[in-house]
Scaffold this motif. Structure first.
Motif, mmCIF file in Angstrom:
data_model
loop_
_atom_site.group_PDB
_atom_site.id
_atom_site.type_symbol
_atom_site.label_atom_id
_atom_site.label_comp_id
_atom_site.label_asym_id
_atom_site.label_seq_id
_atom_site.Cartn_x
_atom_site.Cartn_y
_atom_site.Cartn_z
ATOM 1 N N LYS A 1 -4.680 7.289 -9.192
ATOM 2 C CA LYS A 1 -5.235 7.796 -7.947
ATOM 3 C C LYS A 1 -4.106 8.411 -7.125
ATOM 4 N N LEU A 2 -4.423 9.496 -6.454
ATOM 5 C CA LEU A 2 -3.459 10.163 -5.598
ATOM 6 C C LEU A 2 -3.701 9.803 -4.135
ATOM 7 N N SER A 3 -2.604 9.579 -3.425
ATOM 8 C CA SER A 3 -2.664 9.452 -1.971
ATOM 9 C C SER A 3 -2.045 10.714 -1.390
ATOM 10 N N PHE A 4 -2.806 11.390 -0.557
ATOM 11 C CA PHE A 4 -2.357 12.658 0.004
ATOM 12 C C PHE A 4 -1.860 12.492 1.432
ATOM 13 N N GLY A 5 -0.903 13.336 1.800
ATOM 14 C CA GLY A 5 -0.519 13.450 3.190
ATOM 15 C C GLY A 5 -1.549 14.265 3.941
ATOM 16 N N ALA A 6 -1.321 14.425 5.241
ATOM 17 C CA ALA A 6 -2.284 15.136 6.096
ATOM 18 C C ALA A 6 -2.238 16.646 5.914
ATOM 19 N N LYS B 1 8.444 18.878 5.061
ATOM 20 C CA LYS B 1 8.880 17.487 4.927
ATOM 21 C C LYS B 1 7.763 16.585 4.411
ATOM 22 N N CYS B 2 8.185 15.642 3.578
ATOM 23 C CA CYS B 2 7.259 14.643 3.048
ATOM 24 C C CYS B 2 8.023 13.334 2.900
ATOM 25 N N ASN B 3 7.512 12.290 3.492
ATOM 26 C CA ASN B 3 8.073 10.955 3.327
ATOM 27 C C ASN B 3 6.987 10.035 2.792
ATOM 28 N N TYR B 4 7.399 9.054 2.028
ATOM 29 C CA TYR B 4 6.414 8.168 1.436
ATOM 30 C C TYR B 4 6.846 6.722 1.570
ATOM 31 N N SER B 5 5.889 5.842 1.420
ATOM 32 C CA SER B 5 6.178 4.415 1.350
ATOM 33 C C SER B 5 5.442 3.861 0.148
ATOM 34 N N ALA C 1 0.842 -1.196 0.000
ATOM 35 C CA ALA C 1 0.000 0.000 0.000
ATOM 36 C C ALA C 1 0.877 1.245 0.000
ATOM 37 N N GLN C 2 0.375 2.289 -0.605
ATOM 38 C CA GLN C 2 1.128 3.531 -0.659
ATOM 39 C C GLN C 2 0.692 4.443 0.475
ATOM 40 N N ARG C 3 1.639 5.193 1.013
ATOM 41 C CA ARG C 3 1.351 6.047 2.147
ATOM 42 C C ARG C 3 2.234 7.279 2.083
ATOM 43 N N VAL C 4 1.660 8.420 2.461
ATOM 44 C CA VAL C 4 2.390 9.680 2.466
ATOM 45 C C VAL C 4 2.322 10.273 3.864
ATOM 46 N N THR C 5 3.463 10.679 4.387
ATOM 47 C CA THR C 5 3.524 11.247 5.728
ATOM 48 C C THR C 5 4.095 12.657 5.685
ATOM 49 N N GLN C 6 3.349 13.577 6.249
ATOM 50 C CA GLN C 6 3.836 14.940 6.444
ATOM 51 C C GLN C 6 3.879 15.158 7.951
ATOM 52 N N PRO C 7 5.062 15.129 8.539
ATOM 53 C CA PRO C 7 5.149 15.137 10.004
ATOM 54 C C PRO C 7 4.757 16.451 10.671
ATOM 55 N N GLU C 8 4.813 17.536 9.920
ATOM 56 C CA GLU C 8 4.505 18.842 10.524
ATOM 57 C C GLU C 8 3.109 19.284 10.123
ATOM 58 N N LYS C 9 2.239 19.514 11.121
ATOM 59 C CA LYS C 9 0.913 20.017 10.810
ATOM 60 C C LYS C 9 0.947 21.526 10.622
ATOM 61 N N LEU C 10 1.793 22.190 11.403
ATOM 62 C CA LEU C 10 1.890 23.647 11.360
ATOM 63 C C LEU C 10 3.356 24.036 11.228
ATOM 64 N N LEU C 11 3.604 25.064 10.424
ATOM 65 C CA LEU C 11 4.955 25.562 10.243
ATOM 66 C C LEU C 11 4.873 27.082 10.165
ATOM 67 N N SER C 12 5.611 27.750 11.041
ATOM 68 C CA SER C 12 5.596 29.206 11.062
ATOM 69 C C SER C 12 7.015 29.711 10.847
ATOM 70 N N THR D 1 13.316 7.911 0.630
ATOM 71 C CA THR D 1 11.866 7.967 0.321
ATOM 72 C C THR D 1 11.275 9.284 0.802
ATOM 73 N N SER D 2 11.878 10.364 0.318
ATOM 74 C CA SER D 2 11.420 11.689 0.727
ATOM 75 C C SER D 2 11.229 12.588 -0.488
ATOM 76 N N PHE D 3 10.419 13.609 -0.295
ATOM 77 C CA PHE D 3 10.141 14.590 -1.352
ATOM 78 C C PHE D 3 9.875 15.916 -0.654
ATOM 79 N N HIS D 4 10.888 16.434 -0.002
ATOM 80 C CA HIS D 4 10.730 17.652 0.785
ATOM 81 C C HIS D 4 10.626 18.876 -0.115
#
Lengths: 112, 114
Positions: free
Chosen positions: A99-104, A22-26, A1-12, A68-71
């Motif tokens: 189909k696209l899988s989106f991070g949070a 940051k973006c990491n994927y599997s 399965a494909q998965r996208v992780t964006q560890p930061e919800k907020l960035l100032s 496995t990153s796409f920052h």
């Protein structure tokens, strides 16, 4: 399965400072990676894709298959960069499954 | 051209009622998609259609149904709404005929189920 992780919800960040989202994927195959952006009161739109290898609005993103990153990076943030940013992944060309899988998502606020 | 339009812009719906969210595109794109956007979860695919006459399930299809009778329209139906379906719903389309897959998004429908 494909998965996208964006560890930061907020960035100032302050105007003129560098910003990195940051973006990491599997995914076991060779994916296509994208960054989409949603400015206030606007539609979600494509910012850039890794196969284009271009800079859009000063942003660049490099696909690192080893990590496995796409920052997403920009050396000097501007106030108009304040928005919600989504990293997204699809299977590679030729698999007829786009189909696209989106991070949070990461909400970026650039302060004057 | 209008691109992708969605209707309604927002809606408050009583639990148990049914509702159809409308989506129309004028770009002759073969593929269309429905997502829901929830804080902290990003966009999650509900259903999709690679071409007129075909549909498929996405990540969160339960409680939703779609149809694709023609190229332009892709309605999303909630047969019996529940509060957990409160969300912002986005329709999108893409032209995958040449292998490219940039998706173009509609303005969204904000749905509140009480």
């Amino acid at each position: 399965a494909q998965r996208v992780t964006q560890p930061e919800k907020l960035l100032s960040v302050f105007k003129g400072a560098p910003v990195e989202l940051k973006c990491n994927y599997s995914y076991s195959g060779s994916p296509e990676l994208f960054w989409y952006v949603q400015y206030s009161r606007q539609r979600l739109q494509l910012l850039l894709r890794h196969i284009s290898r271009e800079s859009i609005k000063g942003f660049t993103a490099d696909l690192n298959k080893g990590e496995t990153s796409f920052h997403l990076k920009k050396p000097f943030a501007q106030e108009e960069d304040s928005a919600m940013y989504y990293c997204a992944l699809s299977r590679g060309a030729g698999e007829y499954d786009y189909k696209l899988s989106f991070g949070a998502g990461t909400t970026v606020t650039v302060r004057a | 051209t209008a691109g992708i339009t969605q209707a309604p812009t927002s809606q408050i719906l009583a639990a148990g009622r049914s509702m159809t969210l409308r989506c129309t595109q004028d770009m002759r794109h073969n593929a269309m998609y429905w997502y829901r956007q929830d804080l902290g979860l990003g966009l999650r695919l509900i259903h999709y259609s690679n071409t007129a006459g075909t549909t498929g399930k996405g990540e969160v299809p339960d409680g939703y149904s779609v149809s694709r009778a023609n190229t332009d329209d892709f309605p999303l139906t909630l047969a019996s709404a529940v509060p957990s379906q409160t969300s912002v719903y986005f329709c999108a389309s893409s032209d995958n005929s040449g292998g490219g897959n940039e998706q173009f998004f509609g303005p969204g429908t904000r749905l509140t189920v009480l």
